[in-house]
Design a protein around this motif. Structure first.
Motif, PDB file in Angstrom:
ATOM      1  N   GLN A 329       0.837  -1.196   0.000  1.00 47.93           N
ATOM      2  CA  GLN A 329       0.000   0.000   0.000  1.00 47.93           C
ATOM      3  C   GLN A 329       0.872   1.247   0.000  1.00 47.93           C
ATOM      4  OE1 GLN A 329      -2.675  -0.676   3.363  1.00 47.93           O
ATOM      5  NE2 GLN A 329      -4.185  -1.499   1.942  1.00 47.93           N
ATOM      6  N   GLU A 330       0.332   2.341  -0.561  1.00 48.88           N
ATOM      7  CA  GLU A 330       1.148   3.532  -0.755  1.00 48.88           C
ATOM      8  C   GLU A 330       0.452   4.771  -0.208  1.00 48.88           C
ATOM      9  OE1 GLU A 330       2.307   3.762  -4.856  1.00 48.88           O
ATOM     10  OE2 GLU A 330       3.807   2.184  -4.630  1.00 48.88           O
ATOM     11  N   ALA A 331       0.602   5.005   1.055  1.00 47.34           N
ATOM     12  CA  ALA A 331       0.192   6.228   1.740  1.00 47.34           C
ATOM     13  C   ALA A 331       1.013   6.263   3.016  1.00 47.34           C
ATOM     14  CB  ALA A 331      -1.300   6.229   2.050  1.00 47.34           C
ATOM     15  N   LEU A 332       1.358   7.445   3.479  1.00 41.10           N
ATOM     16  CA  LEU A 332       2.273   7.544   4.620  1.00 41.10           C
ATOM     17  C   LEU A 332       1.781   6.759   5.815  1.00 41.10           C
ATOM     18  CD1 LEU A 332       4.312  10.535   5.818  1.00 41.10           C
ATOM     19  CD2 LEU A 332       2.805   9.418   7.463  1.00 41.10           C
ATOM     20  N   ASP A 333       0.494   6.901   6.181  1.00 42.95           N
ATOM     21  CA  ASP A 333       0.009   6.231   7.382  1.00 42.95           C
ATOM     22  C   ASP A 333      -0.093   4.723   7.205  1.00 42.95           C
ATOM     23  OD1 ASP A 333      -2.114   6.352   5.643  1.00 42.95           O
ATOM     24  OD2 ASP A 333      -3.537   7.209   7.080  1.00 42.95           O
ATOM     25  N   ARG A 334      -0.178   4.236   5.938  1.00 41.65           N
ATOM     26  CA  ARG A 334      -0.251   2.797   5.696  1.00 41.65           C
ATOM     27  C   ARG A 334       1.133   2.166   5.598  1.00 41.65           C
ATOM     28  NH1 ARG A 334      -4.850   3.583   1.005  1.00 41.65           N
ATOM     29  NH2 ARG A 334      -5.808   5.349   2.099  1.00 41.65           N
ATOM     30  N   LEU A 335       2.145   2.997   5.404  1.00 40.84           N
ATOM     31  CA  LEU A 335       3.528   2.523   5.381  1.00 40.84           C
ATOM     32  C   LEU A 335       4.148   2.577   6.771  1.00 40.84           C
ATOM     33  CD1 LEU A 335       4.618   4.350   2.110  1.00 40.84           C
ATOM     34  CD2 LEU A 335       4.242   1.892   2.394  1.00 40.84           C
ATOM     35  N   LEU A 336       3.458   3.260   7.684  1.00 38.98           N
ATOM     36  CA  LEU A 336       3.925   3.384   9.066  1.00 38.98           C
ATOM     37  C   LEU A 336       3.272   2.305   9.920  1.00 38.98           C
ATOM     38  CD1 LEU A 336       5.433   5.126  11.250  1.00 38.98           C
ATOM     39  CD2 LEU A 336       3.290   6.403  11.489  1.00 38.98           C
ATOM     40  N   GLY A 337       4.055   1.351  10.365  1.00 33.87           N
ATOM     41  CA  GLY A 337       3.520   0.275  11.206  1.00 33.87           C
ATOM     42  C   GLY A 337       4.106   0.338  12.602  1.00 33.87           C
ATOM     43  N   GLY A 338       3.897  -0.723  13.349  1.00 30.91           N
ATOM     44  CA  GLY A 338       4.421  -0.750  14.708  1.00 30.91           C
ATOM     45  C   GLY A 338       4.723  -2.158  15.179  1.00 30.91           C
ATOM     46  N   ILE A 339       5.768  -2.288  15.970  1.00 32.13           N
ATOM     47  CA  ILE A 339       6.087  -3.544  16.634  1.00 32.13           C
ATOM     48  C   ILE A 339       5.678  -3.396  18.096  1.00 32.13           C
ATOM     49  CG2 ILE A 339       7.919  -5.115  17.369  1.00 32.13           C
ATOM     50  CD1 ILE A 339       9.487  -4.363  14.909  1.00 32.13           C
TER      51      ILE A 339
END
Length: 513
Positions: A329-339
């Motif tokens: 996916q290509e949007a800033l918030d969708r490329l930002l994940g979390g561990i």
């Protein structure tokens, strides 16, 4: 009798008697002194050492008993470190990165940057968003996903121990593909804990438990629903789907056979950072049931995390959503994940056992994608650089100024600082999903979740205005699956997608929209 004999038989005179008496007294005195001396010698050499030895032995015994009593009352503490990530979702470019002309596909490279961190955890959990297939010709991406089993190999090689599979995409291709997924995990990796899908009622009724460092951890995994619910003939036990009594029974079983219960929940509204009322009500119910940790997936972006508690003394760590782990996916918030990470701490003292969930954190990640160099995979945001950001494929869509380390950090802080007000309601616990984002109660009445983003609101938003005509009459041919991921398949999750669908089709009307 002669004279000498008469002299010897004469009685003792006084002097002789005195001498004899004195000798007797002296002998008695000497004997007494000797006895006293011998007693002293005995006391010094035998009695006192024996007494000291007995005293020392008694003291040692007392100390030993005190130590044993202290040891019995002292706390024995053991711990297990747990790591969890969000959605593992392969789109076309990612799929191509592991393909080979020889047929030996491999996706280990996708996880190289985080392999060491994943393997350092005692338990690592991933949400495998899609079903798996060993037939390369059957592999597909958006809107219906069939992911190569080599992705499963790569997850194991990366260090994951627990794979959650109850998702909205699990029935994209029906029962045969679910069976293939089940067979892959059971035959290739029997030690991996597969959650959320089952081959039999007996399997569905059996709680998955892993024991690490003397701590028994039970795992449950449920989804709000699936994209093709009712379309395929799938047994009720196959997919774990939210239902109040079913979940309550499963949690009760899990608590009986474990020290700690971890619940993986596939829920929420896509691309919405604030947890929905549906999520919050289920969270309150899971807290009431005694679940220790909830790990959320499905929104494809991060949501806040924290500790919930109630008046009954229950406490629960909740990660509402860890976003995407791997995706195209290509949007800033969708490329930002979390561990998400935390420690399960078990304390045994005086025969009583207590469990605490300590040190919870979320560390941000970035899904990097550079088609030109063929580099794909998540990195820690702390290791990400502006040079990497400038080479990301998304820059072509949103511009280099919109995708920087600073903006990623700001978005993470924005989401994590959101205040989530817990819910005490229960009216959404029994809802099912109809078309669109409509939720229905047990009687078929529409239930409004005011926090969720509706289909109309989503397509009218800035994110999609470039490729969707608000009139609903046409579908812009500039659309491709990297732009939106599984947007419309999740918004319209019970619609069957014709494999022949393509951009040349006249529009949504032919498909029931």
């Amino acid at each position: 009798m002669n004279r000498r004999e008469r002299k010897n038989n004469l009685p003792l005179n006084f002097k002789e008697k005195s001498h004899a008496r004195l000798s007797l007294y002296i002998s008695i005195a000497v004997l007494i002194l000797l006895l006293i001396f011998l007693r002293q010698v005995d006391s010094v050499l035998i009695l006192k050492p024996a007494q000291e030895a007995r005293k020392q032995a008694d003291q040692l015994q007392a100390e030993k008993e005190a130590e044993e009593e202290e040891a019995a009352s002292a706390a024995t503490v053991t711990t297990v470190s747990v790591l969890a990530v969000g959605d593992n979702l392969y789109h076309s470019d990612l799929l191509e990165s592991g393909e080979s002309d020889t047929g030996d596909w491999n996706y280990d490279h996708v996880y190289d940057n985080l392999r060491e961190k994943i393997q350092a955890a005692d338990i690592a959990i991933v949400n495998q968003e899609t079903i798996l297939t060993s037939e390369h010709s059957a592999v597909s991406s958006y809107p219906s996903f069939a992911t190569p089993t080599e992705v499963g190999d790569a997850l194991v090689n990366a260090g994951f121990d627990v794979v959650a599979s109850a998702t909205n995409h699990v029935d994209d291709y029906g029962n045969d593909y679910i069976d293939e997924t089940l067979n892959f995990w059971s035959s290739s990796y029997p030690d991996i804990s597969l959650l959320g899908i089952h081959e039999s009622q007996e399997d569905a009724d059996t709680v998955t438990v892993r024991e690490v460092n003397g701590i028994r951890i039970a795992f449950l995994n449920y989804t709000y629903g699936t994209n093709n619910v009712g379309y395929f003939d799938i047994e009720d036990y196959t997919i774990d789907t939210f239902e109040k009594e079913t979940v309550a029974t499963a949690v009760a079983k899990a608590k009986e056979v474990s020290d700690c219960v971890i619940f993986v929940a596939h829920w929420g509204t896509e691309y919405e950072a604030m947890p929905t009322e549906y999520e919050k009500q289920w969270a309150a119910y899971l807290l009431e049931l005694g679940v220790d940790v909830v790990i959320g997936s499905h929104p494809h972006i991060l949501q806040p995390y924290g500790i919930l508690s109630d008046d009954s003394g229950n406490e629960m760590l909740i990660f509402y959503s860890l976003g995407n782990f791997v995706s195209g996916q290509e949007a800033l918030d969708r490329l930002l994940g979390g561990i998400g990470e935390f420690t399960i701490q078990k304390t045994v003292q005086n025969g009583e056992t207590t469990i605490e969930i300590v040190n919870p954190t979320v560390e941000p990640t970035v899904m990097h994608s550079d088609t030109g160099s063929g580099i794909y995979g998540p990195l820690l945001l702390s290791d990400y650089t502006d040079d990497l950001a400038a080479s990301h494929d998304v820059v072509e869509e949103i511009g280099s100024d919109a995708f920087t380390v600073e903006k990623l950090e700001a978005k993470f802080e924005e989401i994590m600082s959101m205040n989530v007000t817990p819910s005490t309601g229960t009216d959404l616990l029994e809802v099912t999903y109809g078309t669109g984002s409509t939720m229905l109660d047990a009687n078929g009445n529409t239930v409004t979740d005011t926090v969720s983003t509706t289909m109309e609101e989503y397509y009218a938003s800035e994110d999609s205005s470039d490729s969707y005509d608000d009139s609903g009459d046409s579908y812009n041919s500039s659309y491709d699956d990297s732009d939106y991921g599984d947007d419309y398949s999740d918004v319209y999750y019970n619609i069957y997608y014709d494999d022949d669908y393509n951009d040349s089709d006249s529009g949504y009307d032919d498909y029931g929209y």
